[in-house]
Design an enzyme around this catalytic site. Structure first.
Site, short mmCIF file in Angstrom:
data_model
loop_
_atom_site.label_atom_id
_atom_site.label_comp_id
_atom_site.label_asym_id
_atom_site.label_seq_id
_atom_site.Cartn_x
_atom_site.Cartn_y
_atom_site.Cartn_z
N ASP A 71 11.24 32.79 34.99
CA ASP A 71 10.96 33.89 35.90
C ASP A 71 9.45 34.07 35.99
O ASP A 71 8.72 33.73 35.06
CB ASP A 71 11.63 35.19 35.43
CG ASP A 71 11.76 36.22 36.55
OD1 ASP A 71 11.59 35.87 37.73
OD2 ASP A 71 12.02 37.40 36.24
N GLY A 72 9.00 34.59 37.11
CA GLY A 72 7.60 34.89 37.31
C GLY A 72 7.44 36.33 37.75
O GLY A 72 8.38 36.94 38.25
N ASP B 271 16.28 33.37 39.08
CA ASP B 271 16.57 34.30 40.16
C ASP B 271 15.63 34.07 41.34
O ASP B 271 15.66 34.80 42.32
CB ASP B 271 16.50 35.75 39.68
CG ASP B 271 15.11 36.17 39.20
OD1 ASP B 271 14.13 35.42 39.39
OD2 ASP B 271 15.01 37.26 38.60
N ASP C 75 11.97 37.65 32.48
CA ASP C 75 11.28 38.70 33.22
C ASP C 75 10.39 39.52 32.28
O ASP C 75 9.23 39.82 32.59
CB ASP C 75 12.31 39.59 33.93
CG ASP C 75 11.66 40.68 34.74
OD1 ASP C 75 10.96 40.36 35.72
OD2 ASP C 75 11.85 41.87 34.40
#
Length: 160
Positions: free
Chosen positions: A9-10, A73, A141
Site C-alpha cells: 500500500d502507498g 487495494d 496502510d
C-alpha cells in the site's frame, strides 16, 4: 522460498506531499512461516508513486525467481498488469505513451516494476477493498502512513 504473498500500500499526506509505502512479504521455508515488513518515506511524492514503489521494493527483496501473489487495494498498480487491462503491455507497444498519445506518468517506476515482474516465475494479482477487514492490507496502510509521517527519515528522492 518459491511462493511469496506480497501485500502493498502507498500513502501521501497531500498529493504531492510527504508520502510512504508499506509492504508485507509472506512465505514458508521448510514449513515455517516467515514475514518481512518494509517501508520508506519520501519528502515530496505522490500517492501513485508510492503505490508503485511498494511492489518494486518488495520484489527487490527476492533473491531468486518466485511465484508471487500481490494483494493490494491500489487499482492504479493492479490495472497496470492484470489480464483484463494490460496497461503496461499497451504502453510498451505505443512507446510508453498512453491511449491519448501523452507520455505515461511515472514511466520510470512502471518500467522498473515491469522489469522486476518479468524476473519472477509467475505473478498474479488480487484486489482487496481498502480500509476494510484485510489485516495485512491494513498493516501496509499503517506502515505507509508511519513512514510518510517520520520527518527525520524521509528521503529526498526515489533511487531506482
Amino acid at each position: 522460498m518459491s511462493y511469496v504473498v506480497i501485500y502493498t500500500d502507498g500513502s501521501c499526506h497531500g498529493n504531492p506531499g510527504p508520502g510512504g509505502y508499506g509492504a508485507v512479504l509472506l512465505t514458508k521455508i521448510n514449513g515455517e512461516e516467515h514475514r518481512l515488513e518494509i517501508s520508506e518515506g519520501y519528502r515530496n511524492t505522490t500517492n501513485n508513486q508510492m503505490e508503485l514503489l511498494g511492489p518494486i521494493r518488495a520484489l527487490e527483496r527476492l533473491s531468486f525467481p518466485c511465484d508471487v501473489l500481490f494483494v493490494s487495494d491500489s487499482q492504479y498498480f493492479l490495472k497496470g498488469f492484470m489480464k483484463d487491462t494490460h496497461w503496461v503491455e499497451n504502453w510498451k507497444k505505443r512507446g510508453w505513451k498512453n491511449s491519448g498519445n501523452a507520455p505515461v506518468k511515472n514511466k520510470e517506476l512502471w518500467m522498473k516494476l515491469d522489469e522486476l515482474i518479468s524476473l519472477q516465475k509467475s505473478v498474479s494479482f488480487q484486489w482487496v477493498k481498502g480500509h476494510e477487514n484485510t489485516e495485512l492490507n491494513n498493516r501496509c496502510d499503517e506502515l505507509a502512513n508511519l513512514a510518510a509521517s517520520d520527518e527525520k527519515s524521509l528521503k529526498d528522492h526515489i533511487d531506482l
